[in-house]
Scaffold this motif. Structure first.
Motif, PDB file in Angstrom:
ATOM      1  N   VAL A  66      -0.032  -2.679  -3.685  1.00 27.91           N
ATOM      2  CA  VAL A  66      -0.882  -1.646  -4.298  1.00 27.91           C
ATOM      3  C   VAL A  66      -2.188  -2.261  -4.804  1.00 27.91           C
ATOM      4  CG1 VAL A  66      -1.030   0.148  -6.061  1.00 27.91           C
ATOM      5  CG2 VAL A  66       1.152  -0.275  -4.914  1.00 27.91           C
ATOM      6  N   GLU A  67      -2.091  -3.426  -5.459  1.00 22.49           N
ATOM      7  CA  GLU A  67      -3.309  -4.104  -5.946  1.00 22.49           C
ATOM      8  C   GLU A  67      -4.218  -4.479  -4.770  1.00 22.49           C
ATOM      9  OE1 GLU A  67      -4.331  -4.434  -9.038  1.00 22.49           O
ATOM     10  OE2 GLU A  67      -2.556  -3.288  -9.602  1.00 22.49           O
ATOM     11  N   LYS A  70      -6.039  -1.396  -3.598  1.00 25.30           N
ATOM     12  CA  LYS A  70      -7.121  -1.019  -4.529  1.00 25.30           C
ATOM     13  C   LYS A  70      -8.373  -1.845  -4.269  1.00 25.30           C
ATOM     14  CE  LYS A  70      -4.364   0.619  -8.450  1.00 25.30           C
ATOM     15  NZ  LYS A  70      -3.828   0.224  -9.773  1.00 25.30           N
ATOM     16  N   GLN A  73      -9.995  -0.880  -0.926  1.00 31.86           N
ATOM     17  CA  GLN A  73     -10.686   0.409  -0.961  1.00 31.86           C
ATOM     18  C   GLN A  73     -12.042   0.354  -1.659  1.00 31.86           C
ATOM     19  OE1 GLN A  73      -7.597   2.932  -2.632  1.00 31.86           O
ATOM     20  NE2 GLN A  73      -6.903   3.566  -0.599  1.00 31.86           N
ATOM     21  N   GLN A  74     -12.329  -0.757  -2.344  1.00 34.37           N
ATOM     22  CA  GLN A  74     -13.665  -0.903  -2.942  1.00 34.37           C
ATOM     23  C   GLN A  74     -14.740  -1.037  -1.853  1.00 34.37           C
ATOM     24  OE1 GLN A  74     -13.456  -4.201  -5.684  1.00 34.37           O
ATOM     25  NE2 GLN A  74     -11.850  -3.226  -6.904  1.00 34.37           N
ATOM     26  N   ARG A  94       2.213   4.481  -8.645  1.00 33.55           N
ATOM     27  CA  ARG A  94       1.086   3.549  -8.510  1.00 33.55           C
ATOM     28  C   ARG A  94       0.499   3.624  -7.099  1.00 33.55           C
ATOM     29  NH1 ARG A  94       2.857  -1.579  -8.386  1.00 33.55           N
ATOM     30  NH2 ARG A  94       0.761  -2.406  -8.528  1.00 33.55           N
ATOM     31  N   THR A  98      -3.418   5.626  -4.888  1.00 38.61           N
ATOM     32  CA  THR A  98      -4.386   5.082  -3.922  1.00 38.61           C
ATOM     33  C   THR A  98      -4.529   6.006  -2.701  1.00 38.61           C
ATOM     34  OG1 THR A  98      -2.716   3.774  -2.735  1.00 38.61           O
ATOM     35  CG2 THR A  98      -3.824   2.706  -4.605  1.00 38.61           C
TER      36      THR A  98
END
Length: 247
Positions: A66-67, A70, A73-74, A94, A98
């Motif tokens: 998940v991290e 994230k 996706q930036q 969590r 996303t």
């Protein structure tokens, strides 16, 4: 000639990853890499820009799945399909934040993987064709043995099969009536009937599929589910009664 869809596999169990890679290749997709760590996946995405990322949620190392997503996706808008052996509520919520295109619970069947990828391709093509990613595009559901993931307000929403009351045809659409919500899908009732697990569902009329476990009453020409009278076709009544006897 159309280029094959490029898929990155981020999975730290190499036997599972190799198996997925083989399945994807056999389905005609191009696997851009098999990567066990989130940090390496970020670098790979920058260099190769895959069309889809299959991401294990429980990655070992500094970043879990998940991290990693994230951070990805930036810089990139790449559709994500999560793989998970442990879909507890905390991890699920969590991951859901996303906005993934699908979830696959491990161990999964070949068909689960195939449908998740097809669903995802269907969705990002619909976005491209529409030109407006914020538009809510109803897309075919992704069906597992105990739940359905449906597209609802730009998110994949999990609907437990046990909570579905009945499904109603509306021209080329289907409306899922569950205990607390309704979902409109771009799919014919015939296609829905073919995809649903038949141990739970049965078609009782040209416009209705019902969840067998939700029947409150069977009358001569209709069925009652949650106070709704659903028409029962003469030709389908015998099969319904046979099914009810075997439950």
């Amino acid at each position: 000639m159309e280029q094959p869809v490029k898929i990155l596999i981020v999975e730290d169990e190499m036997v599972i990853a190799a198996n997925i890679s083989l399945q994807l290749t056999n389905l005609g997709y191009e696997v851009t890499g098999i990567i066990p760590r989130g940090e390496e996946a970020l670098l790979h995405v920058k260099q190769n820009q895959p069309n889809i990322v299959l991401m294990d949620i429980q990655l070992k190392g500094r970043l879990d799945g998940v991290e990693t997503v994230k951070m990805m996706q930036q810089d990139f808008d790449i559709p994500i399909i999560y793989l998970t052996a442990n879909a507890d509520d905390d991890n699920f919520n969590r991951a859901k934040a996303t906005h993934p295109y699908a979830f696959i619970s491990k161990p999964f069947k070949k068909l689960d993987l195939k449908r998740a990828i097809e669903l995802t391709i269907n969705q990002f093509k619909a976005k491209e064709n529409n030109g407006d990613p914020s538009q809510d595009i109803p897309i075919s559901p992704f069906i597992l043995s105990d739940c359905i993931f449906v597209r609802h307000h730009e998110k994949m929403v999990k609907v437990d099969i046990k909570d579905i009351l009945y499904i109603e045809a509306e021209r080329n659409y289907c409306r899922i009536h569950s205990k607390d919500k309704e979902y409109l899908l771009v799919m014919t009732l015939k296609d829905m009937d073919e995809k649903l697990p038949n141990k739970h569902f049965i078609r009782v009329h040209r416009s209705f599929i019902i969840n067998l476990s939700q029947i409150d009453e069977v009358a001569t020409s209709h069925i009652v589910i949650a106070k709704k009278a659903i028409p029962l076709s003469k030709t389908l009544k015998e099969e319904l009664l046979n099914r009810l006897q075997t439950i």
